[in-house]
Motif scaffolding. Structure first.
Motif, short mmCIF file in Angstrom:
data_model
loop_
_atom_site.label_atom_id
_atom_site.label_comp_id
_atom_site.label_asym_id
_atom_site.label_seq_id
_atom_site.Cartn_x
_atom_site.Cartn_y
_atom_site.Cartn_z
N ASN A 40 0.66 -1.14 0.02
CA ASN A 40 -0.15 -0.08 0.02
C ASN A 40 0.78 1.11 0.05
O ASN A 40 1.56 1.63 1.12
CB ASN A 40 -0.96 -0.01 1.33
N PRO A 41 1.19 2.00 -1.18
CA PRO A 41 1.91 3.08 -1.18
C PRO A 41 1.58 4.26 -0.27
O PRO A 41 2.40 4.78 0.13
CB PRO A 41 1.99 3.40 -2.46
N ILE A 42 0.24 4.32 -0.27
CA ILE A 42 -0.16 5.57 0.69
C ILE A 42 0.20 5.23 2.10
O ILE A 42 0.57 6.22 2.88
CB ILE A 42 -1.77 5.56 0.36
N ALA A 43 -0.03 4.20 2.58
CA ALA A 43 0.18 3.85 4.15
C ALA A 43 1.92 3.92 4.25
O ALA A 43 2.19 4.37 5.25
CB ALA A 43 -0.07 2.50 4.33
N MET A 44 2.65 3.65 3.33
CA MET A 44 4.10 3.57 3.43
C MET A 44 4.38 5.14 3.64
O MET A 44 5.35 5.49 4.27
CB MET A 44 4.61 2.69 2.27
N VAL A 45 3.84 5.67 2.49
CA VAL A 45 4.20 7.33 2.48
C VAL A 45 3.75 8.02 3.90
O VAL A 45 4.52 8.67 4.57
CB VAL A 45 3.62 7.97 1.53
N SER A 46 2.57 7.59 4.52
CA SER A 46 2.24 7.88 5.90
C SER A 46 2.93 7.72 7.02
O SER A 46 3.50 8.31 7.88
CB SER A 46 0.90 7.52 6.17
N ILE A 47 3.68 6.33 6.82
CA ILE A 47 4.72 6.08 7.81
C ILE A 47 5.98 6.67 7.87
O ILE A 47 6.61 7.32 8.76
CB ILE A 47 5.04 4.40 7.62
N ALA A 48 6.39 6.92 6.40
CA ALA A 48 7.75 8.05 6.36
C ALA A 48 7.47 9.22 6.95
O ALA A 48 8.22 9.78 7.44
CB ALA A 48 7.96 7.88 5.03
N GLY A 292 -4.07 4.58 9.40
CA GLY A 292 -5.19 3.75 9.77
C GLY A 292 -6.05 3.03 8.79
O GLY A 292 -6.27 1.71 8.99
N ASP A 293 -6.14 3.29 7.74
CA ASP A 293 -6.68 2.68 6.58
C ASP A 293 -6.01 1.83 6.03
O ASP A 293 -6.40 0.62 5.72
CB ASP A 293 -7.25 3.65 5.38
N LEU A 295 -3.59 -0.05 7.66
CA LEU A 295 -3.79 -1.08 8.74
C LEU A 295 -4.72 -1.83 8.74
O LEU A 295 -4.90 -3.18 9.00
CB LEU A 295 -3.42 -0.42 10.17
N ARG A 296 -5.84 -1.03 8.71
CA ARG A 296 -7.32 -2.06 8.53
C ARG A 296 -7.34 -2.92 7.21
O ARG A 296 -7.85 -3.94 7.52
CB ARG A 296 -8.38 -0.75 8.23
N ASP A 297 -6.68 -2.71 6.12
CA ASP A 297 -6.77 -3.29 5.14
C ASP A 297 -5.75 -4.48 5.10
O ASP A 297 -6.10 -5.49 4.77
CB ASP A 297 -6.46 -2.90 3.65
N ALA A 298 -4.67 -4.25 6.13
CA ALA A 298 -3.69 -5.33 6.13
C ALA A 298 -3.98 -6.20 7.34
O ALA A 298 -3.81 -7.60 7.02
CB ALA A 298 -2.44 -4.56 6.37
N LEU A 299 -4.75 -5.85 8.18
CA LEU A 299 -4.92 -6.70 9.33
C LEU A 299 -6.01 -7.46 9.44
O LEU A 299 -6.41 -8.41 10.17
CB LEU A 299 -4.89 -5.77 10.72
N ASP A 300 -7.17 -6.81 8.68
CA ASP A 300 -8.51 -7.43 8.68
C ASP A 300 -8.73 -8.59 7.70
O ASP A 300 -8.54 -8.25 6.72
CB ASP A 300 -9.75 -6.33 8.56
N PRO A 301 -8.63 -9.75 8.11
CA PRO A 301 -8.74 -11.00 7.10
C PRO A 301 -10.00 -10.76 6.13
O PRO A 301 -9.89 -11.40 5.00
CB PRO A 301 -9.21 -12.26 7.99
N LYS A 302 -11.10 -10.14 6.46
CA LYS A 302 -12.42 -10.16 5.82
C LYS A 302 -11.95 -9.18 4.61
O LYS A 302 -13.17 -9.28 3.54
CB LYS A 302 -13.64 -9.86 6.53
N LEU A 303 -11.01 -8.25 4.69
CA LEU A 303 -10.63 -7.39 3.73
C LEU A 303 -9.53 -7.95 2.63
O LEU A 303 -9.13 -7.10 1.85
CB LEU A 303 -10.51 -6.02 4.16
N ARG A 304 -9.08 -9.10 2.87
CA ARG A 304 -7.95 -9.68 2.02
C ARG A 304 -8.65 -10.16 0.53
O ARG A 304 -9.79 -10.81 0.83
CB ARG A 304 -7.52 -10.86 2.82
N GLN A 305 -7.68 -9.64 -0.40
CA GLN A 305 -8.40 -9.98 -1.62
C GLN A 305 -7.80 -11.63 -1.94
O GLN A 305 -6.68 -11.90 -1.63
CB GLN A 305 -7.88 -9.16 -2.68
#
Length: 305
Positions: A40-48, A292-293, A295-305
Motif C-alpha cells: 500500500n503506497p499511501i500507507a508507506m508514505v504515511s509511515i515515512a 489507519g486505513d 492497517l485496516r486493510d492489512a490486518l482485517d482478514p475479511k478485507l483480504r483479496q
C-alpha cells in the motif's frame, strides 16, 4: 492393452527429491500483514511522514537555536525569512521552534490518552466478557450511564474543576473514550470465550488474569492496533479544538491548539502565524488517518483479496 503402473509415469519439470517439498515458505499472520501493508503506497508514505514528524518534534525546537519561550519584542511579527523560517509571533518568539514544540505536546497528549484508553478499556471489557452474568450487567450499565452524558459537557466540567492543566486535559480526554474500546473488547472476547484453548486453560486452573493476558489480548492485537491508529489523530484534533476554544491548554503552555488560537487573533495582518500550525496539524492527522486505513486493510482478514 498394457497395464498402467506408477512407474510408467514421469513428472516433468521437477526433480525427484523436490516432489514432496513445499516451495512456498510459511509466514505468520503479522508477516503477512506487513507484506500487505508494504504493497500500500499511501500507507508507506504515511509511515515515512510520521517518522519525519517524530524526529522533528524531538529535534525541531533546537534546530534554529532560538529560545521559543523567552520574549523578544524587538523581533515581533517578522515574516518568514532565512533567519526566521516561519517568522515570529506577536511577542518576538521563533515560530518554527514553537510549532515543533507544540506538536510535541499534542502528540504526547494523544499517545498518553490513547494508552489510557486502550489499557482501561481492554481490561474493563475483558472483565465484562469473561465473568458475564451480573458482573457484565452492572459494568455495562456504567458504560451506558457515561455514554448518556455528552462528552463535551463532561470535558468542560472537568476542565472547570481541575483547571487548564495537562493532567486535567488527559483526564477529560480519557474519561469517556475508553467506553468504545470496552464494547469492542467485550464483543471479541464473547467469541473467543467459546474457543477450545480458553476452555482448556480454565480446566487446567488458569486464573482469569492469566487467561486475559495470555489468550484474549494476543488474539485481539489487530483490533487494538486499529483502535489506536484511529484514536491518536482524534485526540490530537480534539486537543487542538479544545485549546482553540479556550477550554483546553492556555498560554504560556504550548500546543498546536494554543498556537492556532493565538494565530487566529492576528490572521488578518499576519496570516502565516495561523497557516503553519494549521498545516502541521492537518499533515499529522491525515498521516495517522491514512495509516489507519492501510492497517485496516492489512490486518482485517475479511478485507483480504
Amino acid at each position: 492393452m498394457p497395464e498402467l503402473t506408477p512407474g510408467k509415469f514421469e513428472i516433468i519439470g521437477y526433480k525427484k527429491d523436490d516432489i514432496n517439498k513445499i516451495t512456498r515458505p510459511a509466514i505468520s499472520y503479522w508477516q503477512d500483514a506487513w507484506r500487505r501493508l508494504k504493497k500500500n503506497p499511501i500507507a508507506m508514505v504515511s509511515i515515512a511522514v510520521l517518522i519525519v514528524m517524530v524526529i522533528m518534534v524531538i529535534i525541531g525546537p533546537m534546530i534554529r537555536g532560538y529560545d521559543y519561550v523567552t520574549m523578544n519584542v524587538a523581533q515581533k511579527n517578522l515574516t518568514p525569512s532565512s533567519k526566521y523560517w516561519f517568522g515570529t509571533d506577536n511577542l518576538g518568539r521563533d515560530l518554527f521552534s514553537r510549532i515543533w514544540a507544540g506538536a510535541r505536546a499534542s502528540i504526547i497528549i494523544a499517545l498518553v490518552a490513547t494508552a489510557l484508553k486502550l489499557v482501561f478499556g481492554t481490561l474493563y471489557g475483558a472483565l465484562m466478557a469473561h465473568f458475564g452474568g451480573w458482573v457484565d450487567e452492572v459494568l455495562m450499565r456504567v458504560i451506558e450511564v457515561i455514554n448518556s452524558i455528552p462528552s463535551l459537557l463532561i470535558t468542560i466540567l472537568i476542565m472547570m474543576v481541575l483547571g487548564n492543566s495537562l493532567f486535567s486535559l488527559l483526564v477529560a480526554l480519557s474519561i469517556t473514550a475508553w467506553c468504545n474500546t470496552a464494547r469492542q473488547v467485550r464483543g471479541m472476547i464473547k467469541q473467543l470465550r467459546e474457543s477450545e484453548y480458553v476452555y482448556a486453560a480454565e480446566v487446567l486452573g488458569a486464573k482469569p488474569i492469566r487467561i486475559i493476558f495470555k489468550h484474549y489480548i494476543p488474539n485481539m492485537l489487530g483490533i487494538l492496533i486499529l483502535d489506536a491508529s484511529t484514536a491518536i489523530p482524534g485526540f490530537i484534533f480534539t486537543e487542538a479544538g479544545l485549546s482553540f476554544l479556550g477550554i483546553g491548554l492556555k498560554s504560556p503552555a504550548i500546543s498546536l491548539g494554543v498556537l492556532i488560537s493565538m494565530g487566529q487573533h492576528s490572521m488578518d495582518f499576519y496570516p502565516y502565524q495561523l497557516f503553519f500550525p494549521c498545516l502541521l496539524l492537518c499533515i499529522i492527522v491525515m498521516a495517522f488517518n491514512l495509516l489507519g486505513d492501510g492497517l485496516r486493510d492489512a490486518l482485517d482478514p475479511k478485507l483480504r483479496q
